[in-house]
Design a protein around this motif. Structure first.
Motif, PDB file in Angstrom:
ATOM      1  N   ASN A  81       0.809  -1.222   0.000  1.00  0.00           N
ATOM      2  CA  ASN A  81       0.000   0.000   0.000  1.00  0.00           C
ATOM      3  C   ASN A  81       0.846   1.277   0.000  1.00  0.00           C
ATOM      4  O   ASN A  81       0.388   2.322  -0.467  1.00  0.00           O
ATOM      5  CB  ASN A  81      -0.960   0.010   1.194  1.00  0.00           C
ATOM      6  CG  ASN A  81      -2.088  -0.994   1.025  1.00  0.00           C
ATOM      7  OD1 ASN A  81      -2.405  -1.401  -0.088  1.00  0.00           O
ATOM      8  ND2 ASN A  81      -2.691  -1.409   2.130  1.00  0.00           N
ATOM      9  N   LEU A  82       2.085   1.193   0.500  1.00  0.00           N
ATOM     10  CA  LEU A  82       2.954   2.368   0.471  1.00  0.00           C
ATOM     11  C   LEU A  82       3.571   2.581  -0.903  1.00  0.00           C
ATOM     12  O   LEU A  82       3.693   3.705  -1.377  1.00  0.00           O
ATOM     13  CB  LEU A  82       4.073   2.225   1.507  1.00  0.00           C
ATOM     14  CG  LEU A  82       3.825   2.708   2.932  1.00  0.00           C
ATOM     15  CD1 LEU A  82       5.040   2.422   3.795  1.00  0.00           C
ATOM     16  CD2 LEU A  82       3.499   4.193   2.968  1.00  0.00           C
ATOM     17  N   ALA A 270      -2.615  -0.676   7.976  1.00  0.00           N
ATOM     18  CA  ALA A 270      -2.059  -0.899   6.639  1.00  0.00           C
ATOM     19  C   ALA A 270      -3.158  -1.275   5.649  1.00  0.00           C
ATOM     20  O   ALA A 270      -3.126  -0.889   4.480  1.00  0.00           O
ATOM     21  CB  ALA A 270      -0.992  -1.985   6.691  1.00  0.00           C
ATOM     22  N   LYS A 273      -5.207   1.912   5.026  1.00  0.00           N
ATOM     23  CA  LYS A 273      -4.323   3.045   4.706  1.00  0.00           C
ATOM     24  C   LYS A 273      -4.557   4.235   5.636  1.00  0.00           C
ATOM     25  O   LYS A 273      -4.536   5.389   5.215  1.00  0.00           O
ATOM     26  CB  LYS A 273      -4.494   3.483   3.244  1.00  0.00           C
ATOM     27  CG  LYS A 273      -4.205   2.385   2.240  1.00  0.00           C
ATOM     28  CD  LYS A 273      -4.305   2.901   0.807  1.00  0.00           C
ATOM     29  CE  LYS A 273      -4.066   1.783  -0.190  1.00  0.00           C
ATOM     30  NZ  LYS A 273      -4.146   2.259  -1.591  1.00  0.00           N
ATOM     31  N   PHE A 276      -1.096   7.039   7.197  1.00  0.00           N
ATOM     32  CA  PHE A 276       0.137   6.908   6.421  1.00  0.00           C
ATOM     33  C   PHE A 276       0.909   8.223   6.367  1.00  0.00           C
ATOM     34  O   PHE A 276       2.147   8.221   6.307  1.00  0.00           O
ATOM     35  CB  PHE A 276      -0.180   6.435   4.997  1.00  0.00           C
ATOM     36  CG  PHE A 276      -0.312   4.933   4.875  1.00  0.00           C
ATOM     37  CD1 PHE A 276      -0.484   4.129   5.984  1.00  0.00           C
ATOM     38  CD2 PHE A 276      -0.244   4.322   3.626  1.00  0.00           C
ATOM     39  CE1 PHE A 276      -0.605   2.759   5.880  1.00  0.00           C
ATOM     40  CE2 PHE A 276      -0.358   2.943   3.505  1.00  0.00           C
ATOM     41  CZ  PHE A 276      -0.537   2.164   4.635  1.00  0.00           C
TER      42      PHE A 276
END
Length: 366
Positions: A81-82, A270, A273, A276
């Protein structure tokens, strides 16, 4: 008796020994023996076995971040996801079996992310390919310890112990101790401040374990036996660390407020999200990178591609070396715009230290 059994015996004796001034000498000797055995365990004599396949990843970018944690805490989901790079995710443990690299760009810096396989208790002793995982973690600029928010402190203590056993010191700085071996003259101990843990007898006993009869030691801080052993060993890695509390969607706000008080901690989800932005901002603060923008003569500064330097090496000379090594030979002076100078612009030499987001124009000798 094997090395692991000897380590277990020493740890058991240390656990039985009461900690006070009378036993400090004995505990210092035990800690030195323990450090020597652990070093012997990490670098066994004779030819080594086959290399850990899939663990050697070429270092790219301006910084490297390693994700360390127990199996199934969400490291692969966080990486995916990053960065958008797929790392296999499943509901069972040990889904990730090799290092999965990815790269993100943040504030102009190119940062490499490494999703490391999950480690287990006893990793420092070789269980579950733990040595290869922690060896990769030693090469990182920053370690993200990913914890399951339902059992964070229990996992945090175990992982810290495993990394400490492998010579990684989290969120610590190198002790201000000067250590120099010599050929004769015995042990010469000098201290510039009051010592509450070490005295000459304890220092002599620790150095005797390393068969060092002659040395000059200067203590410029209130050092412990562990600090002295780290300096004598000389192979410790001091790495900043952020504790990432994942799966916050499974707890209440009240519980989250309590967990958020843990130092060096960022709560996230995570999967959803969540948070973040705070994680990336904290990562940037801990990496301590400096962005420098270059300005060609007669043109506007190039704000799209900054030169990234570290806070330990951020002078004009470091900037020239980062651009091209030949520039320094023809360097005349530089004009700097920004917070590192009193006037904008200001003419400076190669020793001038730059601040974040300074603009630099370099002039060469004709």
């Amino acid at each position: 008796m094997g090395i692991l059994e000897r380590i277990a015996d020493i740890e058991a004796e240390m656990a039985r020994t009461q900690r006070n001034k009378a036993t400090a000498h004995h505990l210092g000797v035990l800690k030195a023996r323990l450090a020597k055995l652990r070093q012997e365990l990490l670098t066994p004599k004779g030819g080594g076995g086959p290399a850990g396949e899939g663990f050697d990843v070429a270092k790219t970018g301006d910084a490297r971040i390693g994700f360390v944690g127990f199996p199934s805490v969400g490291k692969s989901t966080l990486l995916s996801n990053l960065s958008g790079v797929y790392s296999e995710v499943a509901a069972y443990e040990f889904t990730t079996l090799t290092t999965v690299p990815a790269v993100i760009r943040y504030k102009g810096a190119k940062v490499q992310l490494l999703d490391l396989p999950g480690i287990i208790e006893g990793a420092k002793d070789g269980k579950g390919r733990g040595r290869q995982v922690i060896a990769v973690a030693r090469t990182c600029s920053l370690i993200l310890i990913v914890l399951d928010v339902l059992k964070p402190l229990q996992h945090k203590r175990i992982i810290e112990k495993e990394l400490e056993g492998f010579g990684i010191r989290l969120n610590k700085t190198l002790p201000n101790i000067s250590f120099r071996k010599k050929d004769k003259g015995g042990i010469n101990l000098t201290s510039t401040c009051i010592q509450s843990h070490l005295d000459l007898d304890t220092v002599r006993a620790i150095l005797a374990e390393y068969r060092i009869p002659n040395a000059d030691i200067t203590l410029r801080c209130d050092a412990t036996a562990d600090d002295l052993i780290d300096i004598v060993e000389g192979n410790r890695s001091y790495i900043p660390c952020i504790y990432v509390l994942n799966k916050i969607d499974q707890i209440s706000i009240e519980e989250l407020d309590v967990l958020a008080s843990i130092p060096h901690c960022v709560p996230i989800s995570a999967h959803h999200k969540w948070n973040f932005d705070e994680l990336l901002e904290k990562v940037w603060d801990y990496l301590q990178l400096v962005r420098i923008y270059t300005k060609p003569k007669g043109q506007l500064p190039d704000y799209s591609a900054p030169v990234i330097l570290s806070t330990n090496h951020h002078s004009i000379e470091d900037l020239c070396n980062a651009l091209h090594k030949a520039i320094l030979k023809e360097f005349k002076h530089a004009l700097v715009y920004g917070t590192s100078v009193k006037y904008n612009p200001q003419k400076v030499g190669k020793d001038h230290e730059l601040n974040d987001e300074d603009v630099v124009q370099i002039f060469k000798k004709i």
